[in-house]
Motif scaffolding. Sequence first.
Motif, mmCIF file in Angstrom:
data_model
loop_
_atom_site.group_PDB
_atom_site.id
_atom_site.type_symbol
_atom_site.label_atom_id
_atom_site.label_comp_id
_atom_site.label_asym_id
_atom_site.label_seq_id
_atom_site.Cartn_x
_atom_site.Cartn_y
_atom_site.Cartn_z
ATOM 1 N N UNK A 439 0.577 -1.124 -0.040
ATOM 2 C CA UNK A 439 0.325 0.357 -0.322
ATOM 3 C C UNK A 439 1.102 1.557 -0.030
ATOM 4 N N UNK A 440 0.781 2.285 -0.312
ATOM 5 C CA UNK A 440 0.970 3.356 -0.065
ATOM 6 C C UNK A 440 1.635 4.081 1.097
ATOM 7 N N UNK A 441 2.479 4.587 1.253
ATOM 8 C CA UNK A 441 2.752 5.238 2.570
ATOM 9 C C UNK A 441 1.128 5.776 3.179
ATOM 10 N N UNK A 442 1.264 5.492 4.336
ATOM 11 C CA UNK A 442 0.029 6.716 5.020
ATOM 12 C C UNK A 442 0.723 7.846 5.647
ATOM 13 N N UNK A 443 -0.031 8.774 6.323
ATOM 14 C CA UNK A 443 1.118 9.983 6.874
ATOM 15 C C UNK A 443 1.077 9.973 7.931
ATOM 16 N N UNK A 444 2.483 10.261 7.725
ATOM 17 C CA UNK A 444 3.296 9.869 9.072
ATOM 18 C C UNK A 444 4.523 8.882 8.675
ATOM 19 N N UNK A 445 4.063 8.297 7.618
ATOM 20 C CA UNK A 445 5.203 6.837 7.346
ATOM 21 C C UNK A 445 6.555 7.641 6.013
ATOM 22 N N UNK A 446 6.828 6.691 6.171
ATOM 23 C CA UNK A 446 8.062 7.326 4.851
ATOM 24 C C UNK A 446 9.039 6.101 4.541
ATOM 25 N N UNK A 447 9.437 6.335 3.111
ATOM 26 C CA UNK A 447 10.389 4.625 2.962
ATOM 27 C C UNK A 447 11.834 5.595 2.067
#
Length: 457
Positions: A439-447
């Motif tokens: 899934x796409x990264x959610x708010x506050x998540x990163x890569x």
Amino acid sequence: MYRNFHSDRVGRPDFVNATTRAQDAHVEEARLLVLRGRYEEALPLLDEALSFGRPRSAVLLNQLQHLLAPCSSRDYGNLVADPRYLPEILPVHAMAPARVEWRLGGDDHWFGMMSARGVTRKTAEAVLSAMRDGTHRYAPAGPWGRAVAEARESARWGAADAAWRVLRDALPLWEAPGPLLIAPIGLLADPVLGPLITPERGREILATPRAGETGPAPEPVPDLDPPGLAWLTEPAANGQPLDGYRCVWVEGIDPARLPALIGEEGAELSAPADLRMVSWRAPKPHEQEGVELWEDRAVVAVGRTAEAWAFAFDGYSQRHLTKLFLSLAPAASSSGRAVVVWREPRSSSPGDHPAAFHLSVAEHSEVLYAFTVRGTEIQRSGAIPEALDPARLFRPQDTELDNERRALEALHTELGLSLPRFALTQGRLRTFTTRSWTRAPREGEGFAYARIVRHRS
């Protein structure tokens, strides 16, 4: 010297003696023996006739040797241009250059060889193109041809053993288009049916009476596909088990519907292909316009199990089961039950992550239950049936391999899941590219994405 003396004079109409007459009689006797299924008796007769250079001996012997070693290459000489045999023989000749095994002079050299034998360049180019893109079809006439079409329909969805049984039953109906063809050699060039012809099955073809001749039928060779899923834990034909795999099963639908359910936008089924080669050549996210770097789109092989589940299998992409994992089961289950299984092997990278195993089952676009096991950690949701309870299947005191095998056997028993080993490891199936398994990264998540380039000074 005596044999060479005769070989050097082949083609001279005035050169006839007791030896040439005897050897030519042996060639005809061998031809009839082969058609009666007694090919082992024919081999020494053809070997001896070939040593005297007798006409027809080489082309008949080549057919026997080709079916005894189906993966080998054989040259059928000028037979390739004879209109009676060209539809079978020319595609067989094109198998090597189609696999890019031909090196010296490239395609032009091969076209020149075929032209020297009487095949037009236009015909040779059309056959080679069809062999390369997987669209060639072995399509003989008559009852044998109808059986070939039926077998292909089974084999193209992975039912290799069922397809072979259709061919086996129809072999006595095969008719030779001319006296120099003694077996359905054209089968070998068919992209779907050709891989089914193992050396054992090649011997069975040769041992089956055909073309109007009679004789005892050979003992059928055993089926190649084991039941269930446990074979995924066993060494493949190359001696190595699959390091990891993931699969989507959808109950009771036509496999051709899978691209619409779980494919990327515009996904369509390809021509039959080798899944390993397609997966290795698939472009990475950074090489595709419009694809985000976090996406995990898989090239999957498509088929149907004996229990009427459509499947989409990926065993070669070497991707990881991350926290961004998104099960495709809900999307696949819009019209019925769907199952997703993902097995990730133990990581040898720093940290030595244990193997992971995921199961999710959905129906009507809703997940019914799911679990993910990584080492001794178990994440679960929904009402998991007792037979699939991960605490029962994955025991800390047992090896990862034993736990995986137990889980796969339970999936076969409880849900009726299976996969065709031969089609997935040695055959050719149609493929498509799925939507992302992450899934796409959610708010506050990163890569993070790193690219290392080596510059020469």
